[in-house]
Design a protein around this motif. Structure first.
Motif, short mmCIF file in Angstrom:
data_model
loop_
_atom_site.label_atom_id
_atom_site.label_comp_id
_atom_site.label_asym_id
_atom_site.label_seq_id
_atom_site.Cartn_x
_atom_site.Cartn_y
_atom_site.Cartn_z
N UNK A 173 -17.10 -19.97 -15.23
CA UNK A 173 -18.53 -19.73 -15.08
C UNK A 173 -19.33 -21.00 -14.78
N UNK A 174 -18.72 -22.17 -14.96
CA UNK A 174 -19.40 -23.41 -14.61
C UNK A 174 -19.25 -23.73 -13.12
N UNK A 175 -18.40 -22.97 -12.45
CA UNK A 175 -18.16 -23.20 -11.02
C UNK A 175 -18.71 -22.06 -10.16
N UNK A 176 -18.50 -20.83 -10.60
CA UNK A 176 -18.94 -19.69 -9.79
C UNK A 176 -19.59 -18.64 -10.68
N UNK A 177 -20.38 -17.78 -10.05
CA UNK A 177 -21.05 -16.69 -10.74
C UNK A 177 -20.75 -15.38 -10.02
N UNK A 178 -20.36 -14.38 -10.78
CA UNK A 178 -20.10 -13.05 -10.21
C UNK A 178 -21.43 -12.31 -10.12
N UNK A 197 -17.70 -1.41 -15.69
CA UNK A 197 -17.97 -2.64 -14.95
C UNK A 197 -18.79 -3.55 -15.86
N UNK A 198 -18.14 -4.53 -16.43
CA UNK A 198 -18.84 -5.45 -17.32
C UNK A 198 -18.59 -6.88 -16.88
N UNK A 199 -19.60 -7.70 -17.02
CA UNK A 199 -19.51 -9.11 -16.65
C UNK A 199 -19.99 -9.95 -17.84
N UNK A 200 -19.13 -10.83 -18.31
CA UNK A 200 -19.50 -11.76 -19.37
C UNK A 200 -19.68 -13.13 -18.73
N UNK A 201 -20.93 -13.50 -18.49
CA UNK A 201 -21.20 -14.73 -17.77
C UNK A 201 -20.86 -15.97 -18.59
N UNK A 202 -20.89 -15.85 -19.91
CA UNK A 202 -20.59 -17.01 -20.74
C UNK A 202 -19.11 -17.36 -20.72
N UNK A 251 0.79 -1.22 0.00
CA UNK A 251 0.00 0.00 0.00
C UNK A 251 0.82 1.27 0.00
N UNK A 252 2.08 1.20 0.42
CA UNK A 252 2.93 2.38 0.47
C UNK A 252 3.75 2.54 -0.79
N UNK A 253 3.47 1.71 -1.80
CA UNK A 253 4.25 1.74 -3.03
C UNK A 253 4.12 3.11 -3.70
N UNK A 254 5.22 3.56 -4.31
CA UNK A 254 5.21 4.85 -4.99
C UNK A 254 4.28 4.85 -6.20
N UNK A 255 3.87 3.67 -6.63
CA UNK A 255 2.98 3.57 -7.77
C UNK A 255 1.51 3.47 -7.35
N UNK A 256 1.21 3.96 -6.15
CA UNK A 256 -0.17 3.99 -5.69
C UNK A 256 -1.02 4.62 -6.79
N UNK A 257 -1.97 3.87 -7.35
CA UNK A 257 -2.61 4.31 -8.59
C UNK A 257 -3.68 5.38 -8.41
N UNK A 258 -3.95 6.09 -9.50
CA UNK A 258 -5.08 7.01 -9.57
C UNK A 258 -6.21 6.42 -10.39
N UNK A 259 -5.93 5.32 -11.07
CA UNK A 259 -6.95 4.59 -11.84
C UNK A 259 -6.41 3.21 -12.15
N UNK A 260 -7.31 2.28 -12.38
CA UNK A 260 -6.88 0.92 -12.70
C UNK A 260 -7.94 0.22 -13.53
N UNK A 261 -7.50 -0.80 -14.25
CA UNK A 261 -8.39 -1.70 -14.97
C UNK A 261 -7.99 -3.13 -14.63
N UNK A 262 -8.96 -3.93 -14.23
CA UNK A 262 -8.73 -5.32 -13.89
C UNK A 262 -9.51 -6.21 -14.84
N UNK A 263 -8.82 -7.17 -15.43
CA UNK A 263 -9.46 -8.22 -16.21
C UNK A 263 -9.46 -9.48 -15.36
#
Length: 205
Positions: free
Chosen positions: A103-108, A125-130, A86-98
């Motif tokens: 999907x056969x085991x869990x559902x978001x 915020x997008x969810x592709x259930x397939x 958390x103290x990293x100098x690269x503490x972000x101002x924005x992020x994107x997570x893939x």
């Protein structure tokens, strides 16, 4: 005889003139291209190397954690994605997570904001259930302040009916973070989190 020689001479002269015109045109074209090239190289706007949008050798490590390593049907389980430092100098101002899951085991079922900034902008915020792929992009609002938290996002998952066995959730390539003042993005990296799903329901002893 003299007339034939005269015609021959005229033809030769015409041929030479055409040849010289072609050579002169070619030389003028070469000269023009050389001058254009010098003009571009002498212009600072063209002479500068393009900005290299790369990682500059830096990356942002994050960790994945689940509230339990054994999920039960009928329960909502949470996945926490948080900064490894958390103290990293690269503490972000924005992020994107893939985010990749089976999907056969869990559902978001829900995406919750993290606790990095006082005010969070939801960019995507997008969810592709397939395919079992979610894209989460958050950023700090213009007047937002860093609140000192380390959680990027909290995801609510539910085991799919009939699922049983071990599965995982991971951060895929293309996950990136950015910081104001930097002219590049840096990748987000992490190890996948493993957990198991029980055939028993949450209410069985």
């Amino acid at each position: 005889m003299g007339k034939i020689n005269k015609n021959t001479v005229l033809a030769l002269i015409a041929f030479v003139l055409v040849f010289l015109i072609l050579v002169l045109s070619y030389l003028l074209l070469l000269l023009k291209n050389e001058r254009d090239s010098e003009g571009i190289s002498g212009n600072s706007d063209y002479n500068q190397q393009p900005v290299d949008i790369n990682t500059q050798g830096k990356y942002l490590p994050v960790q994945l954690s689940v509230n339990s390593d054994k999920w039960m049907l009928g329960e909502i389980n949470q996945l926490y994605i948080y900064l490894a430092n958390g103290e990293d100098s690269l503490y972000p101002d924005a992020f994107t997570l893939n985010i990749k899951y089976d999907p056969e085991m869990v559902k978001l079922v829900r995406i919750n904001k993290g606790y990095l900034w006082s005010d969070v902008n939801v960019l995507e915020e997008t969810i592709d259930e397939e395919s079992g792929m979610a894209v989460v992009s958050h950023g700090a609002s213009f007047d937002s302040e860093v609140v000192g938290g380390v959680q990027l996002v909290i995801l609510d998952f539910e085991a799919v009916s009939g699922a049983s066995g071990q599965t995982s959730i991971s951060i895929e390539s293309g996950s990136e973070a950015g910081k104001v003042g930097l002219d590049y993005l840096y990748p987000i990296i992490s190890e996948p989190v493993l957990f198991s799903i029980s055939e028993n329901t949450a209410h069985e002893d």
